[in-house]
Design a protein around this motif. Sequence first.
Motif, PDB file in Angstrom:
ATOM      1  N   ARG A 138      15.829  -7.939  11.682  1.00  0.00           N
ATOM      2  CA  ARG A 138      17.267  -7.976  11.977  1.00  0.00           C
ATOM      3  C   ARG A 138      17.584  -7.952  13.464  1.00  0.00           C
ATOM      4  NH1 ARG A 138      19.328  -3.501   8.173  1.00  0.00           N
ATOM      5  NH2 ARG A 138      21.141  -3.590   9.517  1.00  0.00           N
ATOM      6  N   ARG A 139      16.583  -7.783  14.291  1.00  0.00           N
ATOM      7  CA  ARG A 139      16.755  -7.872  15.749  1.00  0.00           C
ATOM      8  C   ARG A 139      15.505  -8.514  16.328  1.00  0.00           C
ATOM      9  NH1 ARG A 139      20.886  -6.572  14.434  1.00  0.00           N
ATOM     10  NH2 ARG A 139      22.417  -5.071  15.211  1.00  0.00           N
ATOM     11  N   ASP A 140      15.685  -9.160  17.509  1.00  0.00           N
ATOM     12  CA  ASP A 140      14.534  -9.668  18.245  1.00  0.00           C
ATOM     13  C   ASP A 140      13.615  -8.481  18.543  1.00  0.00           C
ATOM     14  OD1 ASP A 140      12.861 -10.400  20.533  1.00  0.00           O
ATOM     15  OD2 ASP A 140      14.095 -12.201  20.641  1.00  0.00           O
ATOM     16  N   GLU A 141      12.327  -8.657  18.269  1.00  0.00           N
ATOM     17  CA  GLU A 141      11.412  -7.516  18.430  1.00  0.00           C
ATOM     18  C   GLU A 141      11.337  -7.049  19.890  1.00  0.00           C
ATOM     19  OE1 GLU A 141       8.116  -9.701  16.959  1.00  0.00           O
ATOM     20  OE2 GLU A 141       7.205  -9.895  18.942  1.00  0.00           O
ATOM     21  N   ARG A 142      11.567  -7.972  20.846  1.00  0.00           N
ATOM     22  CA  ARG A 142      11.524  -7.579  22.265  1.00  0.00           C
ATOM     23  C   ARG A 142      12.714  -6.679  22.604  1.00  0.00           C
ATOM     24  NH1 ARG A 142      11.611 -13.429  24.579  1.00  0.00           N
ATOM     25  NH2 ARG A 142      13.058 -13.494  22.838  1.00  0.00           N
ATOM     26  N   GLN A 143      13.848  -6.984  21.989  1.00  0.00           N
ATOM     27  CA  GLN A 143      15.041  -6.151  22.189  1.00  0.00           C
ATOM     28  C   GLN A 143      14.808  -4.760  21.580  1.00  0.00           C
ATOM     29  OE1 GLN A 143      18.600  -7.962  20.662  1.00  0.00           O
ATOM     30  NE2 GLN A 143      19.914  -6.274  21.264  1.00  0.00           N
ATOM     31  N   LEU A 144      14.240  -4.755  20.380  1.00  0.00           N
ATOM     32  CA  LEU A 144      13.943  -3.473  19.727  1.00  0.00           C
ATOM     33  C   LEU A 144      13.007  -2.628  20.571  1.00  0.00           C
ATOM     34  CD1 LEU A 144      13.377  -4.324  15.957  1.00  0.00           C
ATOM     35  CD2 LEU A 144      15.234  -3.012  16.968  1.00  0.00           C
ATOM     36  N   ARG A 145      12.036  -3.309  21.197  1.00  0.00           N
ATOM     37  CA  ARG A 145      11.066  -2.581  22.018  1.00  0.00           C
ATOM     38  C   ARG A 145      11.778  -1.862  23.174  1.00  0.00           C
ATOM     39  NH1 ARG A 145       6.545  -5.327  25.892  1.00  0.00           N
ATOM     40  NH2 ARG A 145       6.156  -3.433  27.073  1.00  0.00           N
ATOM     41  N   SER A 146      12.616  -2.593  23.904  1.00  0.00           N
ATOM     42  CA  SER A 146      13.305  -1.959  25.037  1.00  0.00           C
ATOM     43  C   SER A 146      14.254  -0.864  24.575  1.00  0.00           C
ATOM     44  CB  SER A 146      14.074  -3.003  25.853  1.00  0.00           C
ATOM     45  OG  SER A 146      13.181  -3.700  26.689  1.00  0.00           O
ATOM     46  N   ILE A 147      14.943  -1.091  23.460  1.00  0.00           N
ATOM     47  CA  ILE A 147      15.858  -0.065  22.948  1.00  0.00           C
ATOM     48  C   ILE A 147      15.073   1.206  22.625  1.00  0.00           C
ATOM     49  CG2 ILE A 147      17.382   0.603  21.041  1.00  0.00           C
ATOM     50  CD1 ILE A 147      18.210  -2.344  20.796  1.00  0.00           C
ATOM     51  N   PHE A 148      13.981   1.021  21.888  1.00  0.00           N
ATOM     52  CA  PHE A 148      13.205   2.200  21.486  1.00  0.00           C
ATOM     53  C   PHE A 148      12.684   2.956  22.707  1.00  0.00           C
ATOM     54  CE2 PHE A 148       9.309   4.417  20.339  1.00  0.00           C
ATOM     55  CZ  PHE A 148       9.742   5.172  19.265  1.00  0.00           C
TER      56      PHE A 148
END
Length: 271
Positions: A138-148
């Motif tokens: 449901r989200r770009d995995e790169r975006q999820l990485r930075s968010i996390f």
Amino acid sequence: MPISVCPAMSESGWIRVTGVVIRQRDIGEHDRILTLLTREHGILEASAPGIKKVKSKLSGHAQLFGYSEFLLFQGRKNYRVRSAQSIRSFFHLRQDVVKMALASYFCDLMHYISPAPEDAWNYQRLLLNTLALLEEDRRDERQLRSIFEWRLLRLAGFAPNLVACDGCGAYQDEGMLFLPMRGVLCCSKCAPHLVHEETITTPVPPAVLQALRHILYAPDDRLFSFRVGEESLERLNFVTEQYLELHTNTASKALKIYKELVLPAKKKEIE
Ligand SMILES: [Zn+2]
């Protein structure tokens, strides 16, 4: 499902926890040591005897990334898993090598930070929400990485101050710089005073700064709700990675594997 407690054991020896399996280590032919991020007690290690046996009742409820309710026996030296009931297995994360590597990296970072028991539920929620979005694409995995990464740093008290320029308090500037060692912003007017030869500086264009501020300061229910363009996403990942490298020492093998898996794909896209 009711969980039976052996009457011969002291009641005080049993604890019930809800936890995510963030690591597992094989011991001999049939057993495993599980590292759990529990809501109630933070990070715990527990042995899971017989979990690798074909007929084990535990195996389906205590896999890597699995979120379950566990009944643990607290012995003199360690915890032992008596039973587990799966709440969410994250089965699909384990079927995709890229997602598996990234999720393992998130768990490594969580292990490195090792939240205090009284705050653990906050950390567990961040991990579960991130794993769910990763599993469901449901989200770009790169975006999820930075968010996390940023949100975890914020929870742990390692977040930079991205509210305004450290020199003059300016909120916005086309030439805004991030000074990762000090964890502050510096606008173009203040740069001659704040930036010295040895200062590491990273330009943060307005769209990247907006994304960073969202990640650091948005309320939990809106944390994952923002879009970021391809170029800004690359920059966001770069700023995040640089900050983490300067301030932590995780040495995550999973991150190395993740990078090796995604880099060839990126090169192909460019060609
Ligand atoms: Zn300034």
